[in-house]
Design a protein around this motif. Structure first.
Motif, PDB file in Angstrom:
ATOM      1  N   LEU A 248       0.822  -1.210   0.000  1.00 26.37           N
ATOM      2  CA  LEU A 248       0.000   0.000   0.000  1.00 26.37           C
ATOM      3  C   LEU A 248       0.858   1.263   0.000  1.00 26.37           C
ATOM      4  CD1 LEU A 248      -2.755  -1.109   2.522  1.00 26.37           C
ATOM      5  CD2 LEU A 248      -2.991  -0.886   0.033  1.00 26.37           C
ATOM      6  N   SER A 249       1.901   1.282   0.802  1.00 28.61           N
ATOM      7  CA  SER A 249       2.740   2.483   0.882  1.00 28.61           C
ATOM      8  C   SER A 249       3.624   2.668  -0.349  1.00 28.61           C
ATOM      9  CB  SER A 249       3.579   2.479   2.157  1.00 28.61           C
ATOM     10  OG  SER A 249       4.475   1.406   2.162  1.00 28.61           O
ATOM     11  N   ASN A 250       3.879   1.582  -1.089  1.00 27.66           N
ATOM     12  CA  ASN A 250       4.709   1.672  -2.294  1.00 27.66           C
ATOM     13  C   ASN A 250       3.890   1.571  -3.578  1.00 27.66           C
ATOM     14  OD1 ASN A 250       7.676   1.746  -1.411  1.00 27.66           O
ATOM     15  ND2 ASN A 250       6.731   0.214  -0.096  1.00 27.66           N
ATOM     16  N   ASP A 251       2.580   1.616  -3.438  1.00 30.57           N
ATOM     17  CA  ASP A 251       1.660   1.603  -4.572  1.00 30.57           C
ATOM     18  C   ASP A 251       1.943   0.454  -5.541  1.00 30.57           C
ATOM     19  OD1 ASP A 251      -0.589   2.643  -5.823  1.00 30.57           O
ATOM     20  OD2 ASP A 251       0.579   3.915  -7.159  1.00 30.57           O
ATOM     21  N   GLU A 252       2.135  -0.740  -4.975  1.00 28.56           N
ATOM     22  CA  GLU A 252       2.347  -1.937  -5.807  1.00 28.56           C
ATOM     23  C   GLU A 252       1.081  -2.193  -6.620  1.00 28.56           C
ATOM     24  OE1 GLU A 252       4.860  -3.828  -6.512  1.00 28.56           O
ATOM     25  OE2 GLU A 252       6.287  -3.054  -5.054  1.00 28.56           O
ATOM     26  N   ARG A 253       1.219  -2.257  -7.924  1.00 31.25           N
ATOM     27  CA  ARG A 253       0.064  -2.402  -8.798  1.00 31.25           C
ATOM     28  C   ARG A 253      -0.119  -3.808  -9.337  1.00 31.25           C
ATOM     29  NH1 ARG A 253      -1.568   3.024 -10.729  1.00 31.25           N
ATOM     30  NH2 ARG A 253      -0.205   4.441  -9.620  1.00 31.25           N
ATOM     31  N   PHE A 254       0.832  -4.673  -9.106  1.00 32.89           N
ATOM     32  CA  PHE A 254       0.748  -6.026  -9.650  1.00 32.89           C
ATOM     33  C   PHE A 254       0.979  -7.055  -8.546  1.00 32.89           C
ATOM     34  CE2 PHE A 254       2.294  -3.222 -12.991  1.00 32.89           C
ATOM     35  CZ  PHE A 254       1.310  -3.411 -13.945  1.00 32.89           C
ATOM     36  N   GLY A 255       0.315  -8.174  -8.680  1.00 31.73           N
ATOM     37  CA  GLY A 255       0.558  -9.299  -7.791  1.00 31.73           C
ATOM     38  C   GLY A 255      -0.281  -9.314  -6.530  1.00 31.73           C
ATOM     39  N   ILE A 256      -0.109 -10.401  -5.789  1.00 33.15           N
ATOM     40  CA  ILE A 256      -0.780 -10.605  -4.509  1.00 33.15           C
ATOM     41  C   ILE A 256       0.195 -10.169  -3.419  1.00 33.15           C
ATOM     42  CG2 ILE A 256      -1.870 -12.288  -2.973  1.00 33.15           C
ATOM     43  CD1 ILE A 256      -3.267 -11.873  -5.733  1.00 33.15           C
ATOM     44  N   TRP A 257      -0.239  -9.252  -2.601  1.00 30.68           N
ATOM     45  CA  TRP A 257       0.573  -8.730  -1.496  1.00 30.68           C
ATOM     46  C   TRP A 257      -0.292  -8.731  -0.247  1.00 30.68           C
ATOM     47  CZ3 TRP A 257       5.672  -6.958  -1.914  1.00 30.68           C
ATOM     48  CH2 TRP A 257       6.168  -6.871  -3.208  1.00 30.68           C
TER      49      TRP A 257
END
Length: 87
Positions: free
Chosen positions: A62-71
């Protein structure tokens, strides 16, 4: 980000491990966490359910704005919804 101090089981010195090193996905096929568009996220989410660093993982995404994958057990779409609710 907080890191946990772990004592080596072999009686050695304290070993500092990051949450990424303690994650279950690091011991699993990474392909499951980045499925093709429309592909199943079920297997990755099963791994996340039992992971001790799930909250750290989600916080990172969330803090790194990951746009791909399951986190942190959530898909891109689920993370977007979560962020919109938080605003």
């Amino acid at each position: 980000m907080h890191e946990l101090q772990l004592v080596a089981l072999d009686g050695g010195d304290d070993t500092e491990m990051s949450w990424q090193e303690r994650s279950l996905c690091a011991q699993t096929d990474p392909e499951a966490f980045f499925p093709e568009k429309g592909g199943s996220t079920r297997e990755a989410k099963k791994v996340c359910v039992g992971c001790e660093v799930r909250s750290e993982c989600l916080e990172y995404a969330l803090s790194n704005d990951e746009r791909f994958g399951i986190w942190g057990g959530l898909s891109e779409r689920e993370r977007r919804k979560l962020k919109k609710r938080a605003v």
